[in-house]
Design a protein around this motif. Structure first.
Motif, short mmCIF file in Angstrom:
data_model
loop_
_atom_site.label_atom_id
_atom_site.label_comp_id
_atom_site.label_asym_id
_atom_site.label_seq_id
_atom_site.Cartn_x
_atom_site.Cartn_y
_atom_site.Cartn_z
N LEU A 83 0.83 -1.20 0.00
CA LEU A 83 0.00 0.00 0.00
C LEU A 83 0.86 1.25 0.00
O LEU A 83 0.66 2.16 -0.82
CB LEU A 83 -0.91 0.00 1.23
N ASN A 84 1.84 1.33 0.87
CA ASN A 84 2.68 2.53 0.96
C ASN A 84 3.58 2.68 -0.26
O ASN A 84 3.87 3.81 -0.67
CB ASN A 84 3.51 2.49 2.23
N ASN A 85 4.04 1.58 -0.83
CA ASN A 85 4.85 1.65 -2.04
C ASN A 85 4.07 2.32 -3.17
O ASN A 85 4.57 3.24 -3.82
CB ASN A 85 5.29 0.25 -2.48
N VAL A 86 2.86 1.85 -3.39
CA VAL A 86 2.08 2.37 -4.52
C VAL A 86 1.54 3.77 -4.23
O VAL A 86 1.38 4.59 -5.14
CB VAL A 86 0.93 1.39 -4.86
N ALA A 87 1.28 4.06 -2.95
CA ALA A 87 0.73 5.36 -2.59
C ALA A 87 1.74 6.49 -2.67
O ALA A 87 1.37 7.67 -2.67
CB ALA A 87 0.15 5.29 -1.18
N MET A 88 3.02 6.16 -2.73
CA MET A 88 4.07 7.18 -2.65
C MET A 88 3.86 8.33 -3.64
O MET A 88 3.91 9.51 -3.24
CB MET A 88 5.44 6.55 -2.84
N VAL A 136 -6.66 7.95 -0.91
CA VAL A 136 -5.40 7.28 -1.26
C VAL A 136 -5.59 5.77 -1.24
O VAL A 136 -5.20 5.06 -2.18
CB VAL A 136 -4.28 7.70 -0.28
N TYR A 137 -6.22 5.26 -0.17
CA TYR A 137 -6.43 3.82 -0.04
C TYR A 137 -7.26 3.29 -1.21
O TYR A 137 -6.91 2.27 -1.83
CB TYR A 137 -7.13 3.52 1.29
N ASN A 138 -8.35 3.96 -1.52
CA ASN A 138 -9.23 3.49 -2.60
C ASN A 138 -8.55 3.56 -3.96
O ASN A 138 -8.74 2.67 -4.81
CB ASN A 138 -10.52 4.30 -2.61
N THR A 139 -7.76 4.61 -4.17
CA THR A 139 -7.06 4.76 -5.45
C THR A 139 -6.02 3.66 -5.62
O THR A 139 -5.89 3.06 -6.70
CB THR A 139 -6.39 6.14 -5.54
N SER A 192 -5.96 0.73 -4.10
CA SER A 192 -6.66 -0.55 -4.23
C SER A 192 -7.15 -0.76 -5.65
O SER A 192 -7.01 -1.86 -6.22
CB SER A 192 -7.84 -0.59 -3.24
N ALA A 193 -7.70 0.29 -6.26
CA ALA A 193 -8.23 0.18 -7.62
C ALA A 193 -7.13 -0.07 -8.64
O ALA A 193 -7.28 -0.89 -9.56
CB ALA A 193 -9.00 1.45 -7.97
N ILE A 194 -5.99 0.62 -8.50
CA ILE A 194 -4.92 0.46 -9.50
C ILE A 194 -4.25 -0.90 -9.36
O ILE A 194 -3.84 -1.51 -10.36
CB ILE A 194 -3.91 1.62 -9.41
N LEU A 195 -4.16 -1.42 -8.14
CA LEU A 195 -3.59 -2.75 -7.95
C LEU A 195 -4.50 -3.81 -8.58
O LEU A 195 -4.01 -4.75 -9.24
CB LEU A 195 -3.38 -3.04 -6.47
N ARG A 196 -5.79 -3.67 -8.42
CA ARG A 196 -6.71 -4.60 -9.08
C ARG A 196 -6.59 -4.49 -10.59
O ARG A 196 -6.63 -5.49 -11.32
CB ARG A 196 -8.15 -4.34 -8.65
N LYS A 197 -6.40 -3.28 -11.07
CA LYS A 197 -6.32 -3.05 -12.51
C LYS A 197 -5.12 -3.76 -13.13
O LYS A 197 -5.23 -4.32 -14.22
CB LYS A 197 -6.22 -1.54 -12.78
N VAL A 198 -3.99 -3.76 -12.44
CA VAL A 198 -2.80 -4.42 -13.00
C VAL A 198 -2.79 -5.92 -12.75
O VAL A 198 -1.92 -6.64 -13.26
CB VAL A 198 -1.49 -3.81 -12.46
N GLY A 199 -3.76 -6.41 -11.96
CA GLY A 199 -3.86 -7.85 -11.75
C GLY A 199 -3.28 -8.34 -10.44
O GLY A 199 -3.11 -9.55 -10.25
N TYR A 200 -2.97 -7.43 -9.52
CA TYR A 200 -2.46 -7.82 -8.20
C TYR A 200 -3.65 -8.12 -7.29
O TYR A 200 -4.53 -7.28 -7.11
CB TYR A 200 -1.61 -6.71 -7.60
N SER A 201 -3.65 -9.32 -6.69
CA SER A 201 -4.81 -9.72 -5.89
C SER A 201 -4.45 -10.08 -4.44
O SER A 201 -5.29 -10.56 -3.69
CB SER A 201 -5.49 -10.93 -6.54
N ILE A 248 1.86 4.19 -12.49
CA ILE A 248 0.70 4.76 -13.20
C ILE A 248 -0.40 5.23 -12.26
O ILE A 248 -1.41 5.76 -12.73
CB ILE A 248 0.13 3.76 -14.22
N VAL A 249 -0.22 5.07 -10.94
CA VAL A 249 -1.29 5.40 -10.01
C VAL A 249 -1.69 6.87 -10.09
O VAL A 249 -2.85 7.23 -9.87
CB VAL A 249 -0.88 5.02 -8.57
N HIS A 250 -0.75 7.76 -10.43
CA HIS A 250 -1.04 9.19 -10.49
C HIS A 250 -1.33 9.67 -11.92
O HIS A 250 -1.32 10.86 -12.20
CB HIS A 250 0.11 9.99 -9.89
N GLU A 251 -1.58 8.71 -12.82
CA GLU A 251 -1.98 8.99 -14.21
C GLU A 251 -0.98 9.93 -14.90
O GLU A 251 -1.34 11.03 -15.35
CB GLU A 251 -3.39 9.58 -14.26
#
Length: 283
Positions: free
Chosen positions: A106-111, A125-128, A130-139, A163-166
């Protein structure tokens, strides 16, 4: 092609870039431009300099000579605010994932969200993330740490972080390495989505499938020098000897539907004439 796009400055341009480490010349007079809103793929074998080229383009390594231009502006001359803006609008996928080992997924991707948009509340931050991890296929659980994951799972997390910050500009070093076929196909689908949104993508790889599916522009690097760079169809077939595997596979597939844009082709006839020309030690 609209005139405005024709006159648009390249998203990134490297001019006469030299980079060495000790006695090893890693990048030798690199001259290449990456058009905005397109996907450019640099093919190169291990030790060819492709990863160093990508890091130089992102300002992560500083060349001894040459210029890196971002939308026509010299990256190394950026002030603090300009560099922050560049980091906020770009993402980087490292070949080895380069995750922080002492914190959670979570903290890695939220950075990037926390650094570049500190006003975001923790729920967003948490919801964003969570959504991007699901998008790339991380479960897996977001509270795990990188050491708990496989190499492929770590790569998915690194892509999510990039890509989390587009970002408008995405640089990717071997993005599908360590991924199985299904996961690689999933990432390819995400790349297609990003291309449709107009994201500028630069990929360094030796994966011919990735180049065939996504490259608007194709480059070949060998011994720290760009042998050719231009529209995919224009470059295909120019440097048959340069990559014994990936280039041969692309040649076997043949050309595609032509080039939407015309780029100034970059090639070096002296290098093209002989597979032995210009060889040097690189890392």
């Amino acid at each position: 092609m609209p005139e405005a796009r024709r006159n648009q400055a390249p998203a990134l341009e490297l001019k006469e870039v030299f980079y060495s480490s000790g006695d090893y010349l890693i990048l030798d007079d690199i001259r290449v431009l990456f058009p905005a809103g397109q996907c450019s793929v640099i093919l190169g074998q291990a030790g060819s300099g492709k990863s160093s080229l990508l890091k130089a383009a992102a300002g992560l390594v500083i060349p001894q000579r040459g210029q890196i231009l971002v939308a026509g502006q010299r990256l190394l001359n950026f002030n603090f605010r300009q560099e922050q803006d560049f980091r906020a609008s770009s993402g980087f996928v490292f070949q080895d994932s380069a995750l922080w080992q002492d914190t959670t997924i979570l903290n890695n991707v939220a950075m990037p969200l926390r650094v570049h948009n500190p006003k975001l509340d923790q729920k967003t931050v948490y919801n964003t993330v969570s959504a991007i991890l699901r998008k790339v296929g991380y479960s897996e659980d977001m509270m795990l740490r990188p050491a708990d994951l496989s190499t492929g799972e770590q790569k998915l997390v690194s892509i999510a972080r990039a890509i989390v910050h587009e970002p408008a500009l995405l640089l990717m070093d071997d993005p599908v390495s360590a991924l199985d076929e299904d996961a690689a196909d999933h990432i390819s689908s995400i790349l297609e989505e990003l291309k449709k949104k107009g994201t500028t993508i630069v990929i360094a790889t030796n994966n011919s499938e990735l180049a065939y599916r996504h490259a608007d522009n194709l480059g070949v690097i060998k011994n720290g020098r760009i042998l050719a760079f231009g529209c995919y169809d224009d470059v295909l077939g120019k440097v048959e000897f340069a990559l014994s595997g990936s280039m041969a596979r692309l040649l076997a597939r043949g050309k595609r539907s032509g080039c939407a844009d015309h780029l100034p082709d970059i090639d070096n006839p002296e290098i093209m004439e002989s597979p032995q020309a210009g060889q040097r030690s690189t890392t």
